[in-house]
Design a protein around this motif. Structure first.
Motif, PDB file in Angstrom:
ATOM      1  N   PRO A  74      -3.076  38.364  16.051  1.00  0.00           N
ATOM      2  CA  PRO A  74      -2.132  38.004  17.359  1.00  0.00           C
ATOM      3  C   PRO A  74      -1.905  36.650  17.219  1.00  0.00           C
ATOM      4  O   PRO A  74      -0.849  35.993  17.707  1.00  0.00           O
ATOM      5  N   PHE A  75      -3.051  35.602  16.895  1.00  0.00           N
ATOM      6  CA  PHE A  75      -2.886  34.217  17.147  1.00  0.00           C
ATOM      7  C   PHE A  75      -3.926  33.533  16.258  1.00  0.00           C
ATOM      8  O   PHE A  75      -5.042  34.089  16.146  1.00  0.00           O
ATOM      9  N   LEU A  76      -3.561  32.466  15.660  1.00  0.00           N
ATOM     10  CA  LEU A  76      -4.476  31.775  14.563  1.00  0.00           C
ATOM     11  C   LEU A  76      -4.512  30.379  15.040  1.00  0.00           C
ATOM     12  O   LEU A  76      -3.593  29.691  15.225  1.00  0.00           O
ATOM     13  N   SER A  99       3.492  23.437  11.079  1.00  0.00           N
ATOM     14  CA  SER A  99       4.619  24.086  10.032  1.00  0.00           C
ATOM     15  C   SER A  99       3.941  25.143   9.225  1.00  0.00           C
ATOM     16  O   SER A  99       5.030  25.586   8.333  1.00  0.00           O
ATOM     17  N   LEU A 100       2.982  25.626   9.196  1.00  0.00           N
ATOM     18  CA  LEU A 100       2.480  26.598   8.389  1.00  0.00           C
ATOM     19  C   LEU A 100       2.795  27.945   9.068  1.00  0.00           C
ATOM     20  O   LEU A 100       2.475  28.977   8.292  1.00  0.00           O
ATOM     21  N   ALA A 101       3.299  27.927  10.139  1.00  0.00           N
ATOM     22  CA  ALA A 101       3.354  29.423  11.069  1.00  0.00           C
ATOM     23  C   ALA A 101       4.713  30.273  10.326  1.00  0.00           C
ATOM     24  O   ALA A 101       5.724  29.561  10.185  1.00  0.00           O
ATOM     25  N   ALA A 102       4.343  31.139   9.622  1.00  0.00           N
ATOM     26  CA  ALA A 102       5.231  32.062   9.268  1.00  0.00           C
ATOM     27  C   ALA A 102       6.327  32.524  10.474  1.00  0.00           C
ATOM     28  O   ALA A 102       5.808  32.508  11.352  1.00  0.00           O
ATOM     29  N   GLU A 103       7.314  33.159  10.114  1.00  0.00           N
ATOM     30  CA  GLU A 103       8.143  33.779  10.997  1.00  0.00           C
ATOM     31  C   GLU A 103       7.796  34.658  11.842  1.00  0.00           C
ATOM     32  O   GLU A 103       6.884  35.651  11.204  1.00  0.00           O
ATOM     33  N   LYS A 117       2.156  33.136  15.331  1.00  0.00           N
ATOM     34  CA  LYS A 117       1.782  32.454  16.227  1.00  0.00           C
ATOM     35  C   LYS A 117       0.553  31.524  15.933  1.00  0.00           C
ATOM     36  O   LYS A 117      -0.395  32.061  15.527  1.00  0.00           O
ATOM     37  N   ILE A 118       0.747  30.223  15.843  1.00  0.00           N
ATOM     38  CA  ILE A 118      -0.204  29.251  15.223  1.00  0.00           C
ATOM     39  C   ILE A 118      -0.657  28.112  16.278  1.00  0.00           C
ATOM     40  O   ILE A 118       0.309  27.584  17.033  1.00  0.00           O
ATOM     41  N   GLY A 119      -1.700  27.635  16.621  1.00  0.00           N
ATOM     42  CA  GLY A 119      -2.260  26.782  17.579  1.00  0.00           C
ATOM     43  C   GLY A 119      -3.170  25.888  16.690  1.00  0.00           C
ATOM     44  O   GLY A 119      -3.454  26.194  15.715  1.00  0.00           O
ATOM     45  N   THR A 179       0.918  24.910  21.419  1.00  0.00           N
ATOM     46  CA  THR A 179      -0.577  25.418  21.799  1.00  0.00           C
ATOM     47  C   THR A 179      -1.652  24.650  21.119  1.00  0.00           C
ATOM     48  O   THR A 179      -1.718  24.525  20.003  1.00  0.00           O
ATOM     49  N   ILE A 180      -2.349  24.020  22.061  1.00  0.00           N
ATOM     50  CA  ILE A 180      -3.618  23.346  21.720  1.00  0.00           C
ATOM     51  C   ILE A 180      -4.954  23.612  22.365  1.00  0.00           C
ATOM     52  O   ILE A 180      -4.900  23.744  23.631  1.00  0.00           O
ATOM     53  N   LEU A 181      -6.045  23.507  21.572  1.00  0.00           N
ATOM     54  CA  LEU A 181      -7.393  24.018  21.729  1.00  0.00           C
ATOM     55  C   LEU A 181      -8.071  22.868  21.682  1.00  0.00           C
ATOM     56  O   LEU A 181      -8.315  22.333  20.541  1.00  0.00           O
ATOM     57  N   GLY A 182      -8.540  22.227  22.820  1.00  0.00           N
ATOM     58  CA  GLY A 182      -9.671  21.070  22.734  1.00  0.00           C
ATOM     59  C   GLY A 182     -10.967  21.467  22.438  1.00  0.00           C
ATOM     60  O   GLY A 182     -11.265  22.242  23.085  1.00  0.00           O
ATOM     61  N   THR A 183     -11.385  20.739  21.300  1.00  0.00           N
ATOM     62  CA  THR A 183     -12.700  21.266  20.862  1.00  0.00           C
ATOM     63  C   THR A 183     -13.668  20.264  20.940  1.00  0.00           C
ATOM     64  O   THR A 183     -13.476  19.053  21.391  1.00  0.00           O
ATOM     65  N   ALA A 184     -14.890  20.431  20.534  1.00  0.00           N
ATOM     66  CA  ALA A 184     -16.259  19.561  20.540  1.00  0.00           C
ATOM     67  C   ALA A 184     -16.494  18.897  21.799  1.00  0.00           C
ATOM     68  O   ALA A 184     -16.786  17.962  22.149  1.00  0.00           O
ATOM     69  N   ILE A 185     -16.359  19.883  22.705  1.00  0.00           N
ATOM     70  CA  ILE A 185     -16.605  19.725  24.217  1.00  0.00           C
ATOM     71  C   ILE A 185     -18.188  19.603  24.489  1.00  0.00           C
ATOM     72  O   ILE A 185     -18.655  20.915  24.236  1.00  0.00           O
TER      73      ILE A 185
END
Length: 218
Positions: free
Chosen positions: A50-52, A73-77, A80-82, A106-112
């Protein structure tokens, strides 16, 4: 829930459960698979994911910013990529720049590792924030207090950011993160198995099946 792995076999098994919203990866997980990042992403997109989420890498603004664009730019047609971006000064600047360019990124903030760090990520319009639960505990930081404070901040200002608990060593940490206010969590495959395949439950299921087979034969 999200599954934290880059192993195709485990992804296929876990997705059959129907509970996972997507997959999260990082350079360490990708390295374990001994495959080029781009090739691995292409392979994963052949699955019904569903989402990567992919981690952007870079020690400078330009490196991190350019790698984030490479990932998008890697998102295939139709896929969904974040992008996962670590929350330090450089990461925060890159997140703000990306969101200015395209609010739909879509952005996931990490190392929190703290509530104040997470709050800055929310103000930068991260879609998700990933507090590192077990790592915080290991360093004497209360991850559940940080999650509660972050959730209170998000809710009080009606922000769209969601908390995605991460870095778990057992299923109880997952449950406590969720009950402390995390909207979701990303978990490794072995913890998913811990959560669903309880030995005592499996024993009861075996008995039910045995009795059912006996009834069929009578």
């Amino acid at each position: 829930m999200f599954l934290d792995t880059a192993n195709t076999e485990r992804i296929e098994k876990a997705l059959q459960s129907g509970i996972f919203q997507g997959i999260t990866t990082n350079p360490t997980l990708l390295l374990k698979e001994r495959e080029n990042r781009e090739q691995k992403v292409e392979e994963l997109f052949t699955k019904d994911i569903p989402f990567l989420f992919i981690q952007a890498v870079g020690s400078t603004f330009n490196e991190l910013y350019e790698d984030a664009h490479r990932i998008y730019s890697l998102a295939a047609e139709g896929k969904k990529i974040g992008v996962k971006i670590s929350l330090d000064q450089t990461g925060l600047s890159v997140i703000s720049k990306l969101k200015q360019e395209n609010p739909d990124y879509t952005i996931l903030g990490t190392a929190i590792y703290s509530a104040d760090q997470a709050i800055l990520g929310a103000l930068a319009q991260c879609d998700y924030l990933a507090p590192y639960v077990n790592r915080m505990s290991t360093h004497g930081i209360d991850p559940y207090d940080a999650i509660e404070k972050t959730r209170a901040f998000i809710d009080s200002r009606n922000l769209n950011t969601k908390i995605m608990g991460a870095s778990f060593k057992n299923s109880q940490q997952v449950i406590q993160a969720l009950t402390s206010g995390a909207h979701t969590a990303t978990i490794p495959y072995d913890i998913y198995v811990q959560m669903i395949d309880k030995e005592i439950a499996l024993s009861a299921i075996d008995v039910f099946n045995q009795h059912g087979y006996e009834l069929r034969g009578s």
